[in-house]
Write a protein that holds these residues in place. Structure first.
Motif, short mmCIF file in Angstrom:
data_model
loop_
_atom_site.label_atom_id
_atom_site.label_comp_id
_atom_site.label_asym_id
_atom_site.label_seq_id
_atom_site.Cartn_x
_atom_site.Cartn_y
_atom_site.Cartn_z
N ARG A 1 0.52 -1.52 -0.31
CA ARG A 1 -0.19 -0.38 -0.19
C ARG A 1 0.64 1.21 0.04
NH1 ARG A 1 -2.90 2.53 4.87
NH2 ARG A 1 -4.51 3.74 4.58
N LEU A 2 0.51 1.77 -0.89
CA LEU A 2 1.02 3.46 -0.77
C LEU A 2 0.22 4.95 -0.19
CD1 LEU A 2 2.29 3.58 -4.58
CD2 LEU A 2 3.38 2.31 -2.15
N LEU A 3 0.96 5.63 0.50
CA LEU A 3 0.47 6.56 0.90
C LEU A 3 1.11 8.17 0.36
CD1 LEU A 3 -0.26 5.79 4.78
CD2 LEU A 3 -2.38 6.09 3.09
N LEU A 4 0.49 8.45 -0.33
CA LEU A 4 1.13 9.47 -0.87
C LEU A 4 0.68 11.02 -0.32
CD1 LEU A 4 2.49 10.62 -3.65
CD2 LEU A 4 0.25 11.07 -4.47
N GLN A 5 2.51 11.40 -0.09
CA GLN A 5 2.35 13.33 0.53
C GLN A 5 3.03 13.70 -0.50
OE1 GLN A 5 1.10 13.55 3.56
NE2 GLN A 5 1.01 15.40 3.56
N ALA A 6 2.64 15.29 -1.07
CA ALA A 6 2.43 16.01 -1.11
C ALA A 6 3.34 16.50 -0.69
CB ALA A 6 1.70 16.74 -3.09
N SER A 7 4.99 17.49 -1.38
CA SER A 7 5.39 18.16 -0.29
C SER A 7 5.32 19.74 -1.94
CB SER A 7 6.51 17.76 0.00
OG SER A 7 7.62 18.48 0.72
N THR A 8 6.92 19.92 -1.50
CA THR A 8 7.28 21.08 -2.33
C THR A 8 8.95 20.41 -2.87
OG1 THR A 8 8.17 22.99 -0.79
CG2 THR A 8 6.10 22.78 -1.86
N PHE A 9 10.33 21.72 -3.37
CA PHE A 9 11.11 21.41 -3.05
C PHE A 9 12.30 21.92 -2.03
CE2 PHE A 9 9.66 21.11 -7.94
CZ PHE A 9 11.28 19.63 -8.31
N ALA A 10 11.24 22.75 -1.03
CA ALA A 10 12.38 23.24 0.45
C ALA A 10 12.52 22.63 1.63
CB ALA A 10 10.96 24.34 0.38
N ALA A 11 13.36 22.04 1.74
CA ALA A 11 13.69 21.18 3.08
C ALA A 11 13.05 21.39 3.76
CB ALA A 11 15.33 21.10 3.03
N GLN A 12 12.65 22.37 4.18
CA GLN A 12 11.38 22.98 5.32
C GLN A 12 10.25 22.35 5.55
OE1 GLN A 12 11.82 26.75 6.64
NE2 GLN A 12 11.47 26.66 9.21
N ASP A 13 9.71 22.83 4.26
CA ASP A 13 8.45 21.62 4.05
C ASP A 13 8.10 20.48 3.63
OD1 ASP A 13 5.56 22.41 3.46
OD2 ASP A 13 6.45 21.56 1.12
N ASN A 14 9.60 19.86 3.57
CA ASN A 14 10.02 18.42 3.74
C ASN A 14 9.68 17.59 4.69
OD1 ASN A 14 11.96 18.13 0.76
ND2 ASN A 14 10.02 18.31 0.53
N ILE A 15 10.10 18.20 6.01
CA ILE A 15 10.00 17.85 7.18
C ILE A 15 9.09 18.46 7.68
CG2 ILE A 15 11.02 18.58 9.48
CD1 ILE A 15 13.94 20.10 7.90
N ARG A 16 7.90 19.02 7.45
CA ARG A 16 6.91 19.71 8.14
C ARG A 16 5.90 17.94 7.15
NH1 ARG A 16 6.36 24.68 6.96
NH2 ARG A 16 5.93 24.25 4.88
N GLN A 17 5.79 17.82 6.38
CA GLN A 17 5.32 17.03 5.28
C GLN A 17 5.08 15.40 6.12
OE1 GLN A 17 2.52 17.59 4.21
NE2 GLN A 17 2.76 19.79 3.99
N LEU A 18 7.35 15.42 5.83
CA LEU A 18 7.42 14.23 6.91
C LEU A 18 6.32 13.82 8.28
CD1 LEU A 18 9.62 11.22 6.43
CD2 LEU A 18 10.79 13.19 7.38
N GLU A 19 6.75 14.66 8.71
CA GLU A 19 5.99 14.92 10.26
C GLU A 19 4.67 13.99 10.21
OE1 GLU A 19 7.67 18.83 11.97
OE2 GLU A 19 9.07 17.53 12.36
#
Length: 369
Positions: free
Chosen positions: A106-124
């Protein structure tokens, strides 16, 4: 050099060796490399597919999935974090979905942006609200907060595969992140070899996307110019350090200078920049490919241009599929050797490349009215 005929068994061994290295191979490239017909290569691939040694796909072959669905733990879930859900990434996600379906994952898709700070937020957010067994990640590895993001990934008690990104060892024991990426260095080399074969000697480079692949593209461009004894003083422009309002002006200025310095062809990453370059050149009275040739890099929009642009096409669907397979292998064999997989892109020849005009230089071409 004396051309030698490769025996059938050696051909098939060579095909399998290339699959181990690159994941996919094309019929046209194999036929050219081994000096045999495309029909012969197709027969070899068909025979190897019947023997269960590879998967036959349209135009070539693909390495077999690492494991069968039955061996992947039941209810396995992979979190997918990508910087965008448009341009380039949908095809990668399609490949990941197909592989996951085949493996019962099963895949769970989470869109982010190219910014590392947003990557951190969406990962959390992903980890807080969902239970996942592994991560399919496209992190920002170069910008602000990238070090913080990478440290968070290191600390996770989860297998992580980086997609279209690579990182060296991040610990004293030499452990690295597993990764699946396009061999962009080879992609640039393929473009330059194509242009060299047409007779071009002075090939400019433009990169406009702030992604790690631009470094590999530049290395491939530089090395191949040198290897083929082409003009290593050929100019290059990287607009990623400029604000968006200044990029178009820099591109226009660079193209004008190149056309006054006998540049007869360009390798341009990405497609958007290639389309803009085409527009700028034609507005100034240059005709593609009569006066100048263009090879785009990414092949998302290149076929829509007029003329349709020759392009380097990363194997996007195969990238997504291979990333899921790497994680599946990790689920099955947690202590197996780590892998960094590079897949070979394709050169798609269209209508924007041709031999340079005999006895003329770019500087002799007309100015726009």
């Amino acid at each position: 050099m004396v051309e030698r005929k490769i025996l059938p068994t050696n051909r098939r061994d060579h095909i399998l060796a290339l699959l181990d290295e690159y994941g996919t191979v094309s019929v046209s490239q194999l036929a050219k490399e081994m000096a045999v017909s495309a029909i012969t290569i197709r027969r070899d691939i068909a025979l190897l597919a019947e023997e269960g040694k590879l998967e036959q796909i349209r135009g070539g072959a693909r390495r077999l999935a690492v494991e069968s669905p039955a061996r992947v733990p039941a209810n396995s879930t992979i979190g997918v974090l990508t910087p965008s859900l448009d341009f380039y990434w949908p095809t990668i996600i399609d490949g990941a979905n197909q592989s996951a379906d085949n493996l019962g994952i099963r895949l769970l898709l989470q869109a982010s942006t190219f910014a590392a700070q947003d990557n951190i937020r969406q990962l959390e957010i992903l980890l807080k609200h969902s239970k996942v067994d592994g991560l399919f990640m496209v992190p920002n590895t170069e910008g602000p907060h990238s070090a913080e993001l990478i440290e968070k990934l290191i600390q996770l008690d989860l297998p992580v595969v980086l997609v279209e990104r690579e990182l060296g060892p991040r610990s004293t024991d030499g452990q690295v992140f597993e990764s699946v990426s396009t061999d962009h260095r080879r992609g640039a080399a393929m473009a330059i070899r194509h242009l060299h074969g047409l007779g071009h000697q002075r090939v400019g480079l433009i990169t406009d996307k702030e992604v790690p692949s631009r470094h590999a593209i530049r290395r491939g461009w530089e090395e191949t110019l040198s290897d083929l004894q082409m003009d290593t003083s050929s100019p290059a422009l990287d607009t990623t350090c400029l604000s968006s309002s200044k990029r178009s002006k820099a591109l226009v200025k660079f193209l004008e200078e190149c056309m006054n310095e006998d540049v007869t062809a360009f390798l341009i990453h990405s497609d958007e920049a290639a389309l803009l370059a085409l527009e700028v050149l034609e507005a100034r009275g240059y005709e593609v490919p009569r006066d100048v040739s263009i090879v785009a890099y990414d092949d998302e929009l290149a076929r829509l241009a007029r003329p349709a642009l020759t392009a380097i096409a990363p194997p996007k669907e195969e990238i997504g599929a291979a990333a899921i397979e790497v994680l599946a292998k990790r689920f099955i064999s947690p202590n197996s050797a780590q892998r960094q997989v590079r897949l070979q892109p394709r050169l798609v020849v269209r209508n924007s490349t041709a031999a340079p005009r005999a006895g003329s230089s770019a500087a002799d071409q007309p100015e726009a009215d």
